[in-house]
Design a protein around this motif. Structure first.
Motif, PDB file in Angstrom:
ATOM      1  N   LEU A 120      33.424  34.886  16.676  1.00 63.30           N
ATOM      2  CA  LEU A 120      32.685  34.175  17.665  1.00 63.30           C
ATOM      3  C   LEU A 120      31.692  34.861  17.985  1.00 63.30           C
ATOM      4  O   LEU A 120      30.899  34.162  18.984  1.00 63.30           O
ATOM      5  CB  LEU A 120      33.458  33.828  19.536  1.00 63.30           C
ATOM      6  CG  LEU A 120      35.050  33.190  18.591  1.00 63.30           C
ATOM      7  CD1 LEU A 120      36.176  33.326  20.305  1.00 63.30           C
ATOM      8  CD2 LEU A 120      34.599  31.453  18.698  1.00 63.30           C
ATOM      9  N   GLY A 121      30.721  35.565  17.514  1.00 66.46           N
ATOM     10  CA  GLY A 121      29.396  36.043  18.095  1.00 66.46           C
ATOM     11  C   GLY A 121      29.694  37.216  18.477  1.00 66.46           C
ATOM     12  O   GLY A 121      28.655  37.593  19.388  1.00 66.46           O
ATOM     13  N   PHE A 122      30.325  38.055  19.912  1.00 70.89           N
ATOM     14  CA  PHE A 122      30.771  38.595  20.442  1.00 70.89           C
ATOM     15  C   PHE A 122      30.271  40.719  20.528  1.00 70.89           C
ATOM     16  O   PHE A 122      30.338  41.431  20.977  1.00 70.89           O
ATOM     17  CB  PHE A 122      31.597  38.460  22.003  1.00 70.89           C
ATOM     18  CG  PHE A 122      31.735  37.629  21.614  1.00 70.89           C
ATOM     19  CD1 PHE A 122      31.152  37.335  23.749  1.00 70.89           C
ATOM     20  CD2 PHE A 122      33.547  36.523  21.941  1.00 70.89           C
ATOM     21  CE1 PHE A 122      31.325  35.805  23.848  1.00 70.89           C
ATOM     22  CE2 PHE A 122      32.944  35.641  22.685  1.00 70.89           C
ATOM     23  CZ  PHE A 122      32.563  34.952  23.742  1.00 70.89           C
ATOM     24  N   THR A 123      30.417  40.466  19.118  1.00 74.63           N
ATOM     25  CA  THR A 123      30.261  41.819  18.896  1.00 74.63           C
ATOM     26  C   THR A 123      28.867  42.935  19.210  1.00 74.63           C
ATOM     27  O   THR A 123      27.976  41.619  19.118  1.00 74.63           O
ATOM     28  CB  THR A 123      30.040  42.235  17.300  1.00 74.63           C
ATOM     29  OG1 THR A 123      31.712  42.119  16.491  1.00 74.63           O
ATOM     30  CG2 THR A 123      30.330  43.977  16.489  1.00 74.63           C
ATOM     31  N   GLY A 124      28.988  43.787  19.922  1.00 71.49           N
ATOM     32  CA  GLY A 124      27.705  43.811  19.360  1.00 71.49           C
ATOM     33  C   GLY A 124      27.169  43.532  21.218  1.00 71.49           C
ATOM     34  O   GLY A 124      26.623  44.465  21.925  1.00 71.49           O
ATOM     35  N   ARG A 125      28.072  41.682  21.707  1.00 73.96           N
ATOM     36  CA  ARG A 125      27.389  41.849  23.024  1.00 73.96           C
ATOM     37  C   ARG A 125      28.164  42.139  24.225  1.00 73.96           C
ATOM     38  O   ARG A 125      29.306  42.427  24.510  1.00 73.96           O
ATOM     39  CB  ARG A 125      27.636  40.720  23.098  1.00 73.96           C
ATOM     40  CG  ARG A 125      26.416  39.544  21.983  1.00 73.96           C
ATOM     41  CD  ARG A 125      26.952  38.284  21.853  1.00 73.96           C
ATOM     42  NE  ARG A 125      25.971  37.755  20.945  1.00 73.96           N
ATOM     43  CZ  ARG A 125      24.539  37.393  21.360  1.00 73.96           C
ATOM     44  NH1 ARG A 125      23.750  37.868  22.431  1.00 73.96           N
ATOM     45  NH2 ARG A 125      23.755  36.913  20.028  1.00 73.96           N
ATOM     46  N   THR A 126      28.299  41.942  25.892  1.00 72.72           N
ATOM     47  CA  THR A 126      27.684  42.383  27.247  1.00 72.72           C
ATOM     48  C   THR A 126      28.448  41.239  28.048  1.00 72.72           C
ATOM     49  O   THR A 126      27.433  40.456  28.092  1.00 72.72           O
ATOM     50  CB  THR A 126      27.056  43.543  26.989  1.00 72.72           C
ATOM     51  OG1 THR A 126      26.529  44.254  27.050  1.00 72.72           O
ATOM     52  CG2 THR A 126      27.466  44.248  28.922  1.00 72.72           C
ATOM     53  N   VAL A 127      29.679  41.214  28.502  1.00 70.85           N
ATOM     54  CA  VAL A 127      30.240  40.473  29.314  1.00 70.85           C
ATOM     55  C   VAL A 127      30.604  40.594  30.548  1.00 70.85           C
ATOM     56  O   VAL A 127      31.566  41.899  30.919  1.00 70.85           O
ATOM     57  CB  VAL A 127      31.048  39.508  28.451  1.00 70.85           C
ATOM     58  CG1 VAL A 127      31.931  38.768  29.911  1.00 70.85           C
ATOM     59  CG2 VAL A 127      30.037  38.543  27.754  1.00 70.85           C
ATOM     60  N   LEU A 128      30.068  40.373  31.722  1.00 65.95           N
ATOM     61  CA  LEU A 128      30.702  41.050  33.326  1.00 65.95           C
ATOM     62  C   LEU A 128      31.827  39.743  33.199  1.00 65.95           C
ATOM     63  O   LEU A 128      31.828  38.081  33.206  1.00 65.95           O
ATOM     64  CB  LEU A 128      29.824  41.327  34.183  1.00 65.95           C
ATOM     65  CG  LEU A 128      29.920  41.619  35.623  1.00 65.95           C
ATOM     66  CD1 LEU A 128      31.207  42.249  35.797  1.00 65.95           C
ATOM     67  CD2 LEU A 128      29.210  41.548  36.344  1.00 65.95           C
ATOM     68  N   VAL A 129      33.048  40.419  33.891  1.00 63.96           N
ATOM     69  CA  VAL A 129      34.202  38.446  34.435  1.00 63.96           C
ATOM     70  C   VAL A 129      34.868  39.584  35.606  1.00 63.96           C
ATOM     71  O   VAL A 129      34.942  40.971  35.813  1.00 63.96           O
ATOM     72  CB  VAL A 129      35.227  39.178  33.694  1.00 63.96           C
ATOM     73  CG1 VAL A 129      36.555  37.913  33.869  1.00 63.96           C
ATOM     74  CG2 VAL A 129      34.560  39.254  31.789  1.00 63.96           C
ATOM     75  N   THR A 130      34.269  38.819  36.670  1.00 63.29           N
ATOM     76  CA  THR A 130      34.666  39.445  37.871  1.00 63.29           C
ATOM     77  C   THR A 130      36.111  38.650  38.016  1.00 63.29           C
ATOM     78  O   THR A 130      36.545  38.136  37.809  1.00 63.29           O
ATOM     79  CB  THR A 130      33.490  38.871  39.313  1.00 63.29           C
ATOM     80  OG1 THR A 130      33.959  37.159  39.019  1.00 63.29           O
ATOM     81  CG2 THR A 130      32.197  39.101  39.057  1.00 63.29           C
TER      82      THR A 130
END
Length: 256
Positions: A3-13
């Motif tokens: 899904l292309g998330f490697t190296g990416r940053t996500v904030l989940v509240t």
């Protein structure tokens, strides 16, 4: 599929329980760097230690606290590619029982829970090559319940806001989508079943509940089933999807 998330940053509240926690874990499994927040430290600590996980105690209604949270994400991971606005709750009251304070509190929670993180995160999202925002909402936005009148109204406003944001932020390449929940078992329904102490086991009890609420699939949803939709919309693979909403509700919706 990657899904292309490697190296990416996500904030989940609101990532310390329920849908938020399931989303945090799914994103970690997909290789993302994940930041999350909650109002109490103990549930956040239960997420465990992970070299790609950043946690912070934060009330998303406080803009300064949210700004400190986003600053901490930047310090830890260097940027931000995705934002999941998940924090929120329902208020079980009919109109006759609602005070002015009830209305104010509900609207502040639903709107501040999106606007504060988005304002703080926008500079980082604009710097990403694949930025995305997912607002976790509810089917109440389109099919209001008189038992949840303040929540229904706030959810409808949030769905409208999400559509407007998708148009305004599109020139920056920022996609904005919604995931609308039906009845999802994040623990509260099982607690209610135990409290009632009736003769039915939990599976049969929730089947009766699902039939009463008109859920076509005959059961409650699971948090990870919502997390699949959230994660899919966040993914760079969904790069041509914006301004839409996905219902994860087991067929409870009666609209087309």
């Amino acid at each position: 599929m990657d899904l292309g998330f490697t190296g990416r940053t996500v904030l989940v509240t609101g990532g310390s329980s329920g849908v938020g926690r399931a989303t945090v874990r799914m994103l970690l499994d997909e290789g993302a760097q994940v930041a999350t927040c909650g109002r109490r430290p103990e549930p956040l600590a239960a997420l465990g230690d992970h070299d790609r996980l950043h946690t912070a105690v934060c009330d998303i209604r406080d803009p300064e606290a949210v700004r400190r949270l986003v600053d901490g994400v930047q310090d830890r991971f260097g940027g931000l590619d995705g934002l999941v606005n998940n924090a929120g709750q329902s208020r079980m009251k009919p109109f006759a029982a609602c005070t002015t304070a009830d209305w104010r509190d509900e609207l502040e929670l639903k709107f501040d829970g999106v606007l504060n993180p988005l304002h703080a995160a926008l500079p980082l999202l604009r710097a990403s090559d694949a930025p995305a925002v997912v607002n976790v909402n509810a089917v109440l936005a389109r099919e209001p319940s008189p038992r949840l009148i303040t929540t229904s109204a706030a959810r409808a406003g949030l769905l409208n806001l999400s559509k407007s944001l998708s148009r305004e932020l599109a020139p920056d390449g920022i996609r904005v989508n919604s995931v609308c929940l039906g009845l999802v078992d994040t623990g509260q329904w099982e607690r209610r079943h135990r409290a009632e102490g009736g003769p039915l086991d939990y599976d049969r009890w929730q089947a009766v509940l699902a039939a009463d609420r008109g859920i076509a699939l005959g059961r409650l949803g699971r948090a990870e089933e919502v997390a699949y939709a959230v994660t899919g919309l966040l993914s760079p693979r969904a790069s041509y999807i914006t301004g839409t909403s996905i219902d994860v509700c087991g067929g409870i919706g009666r609209g087309i």
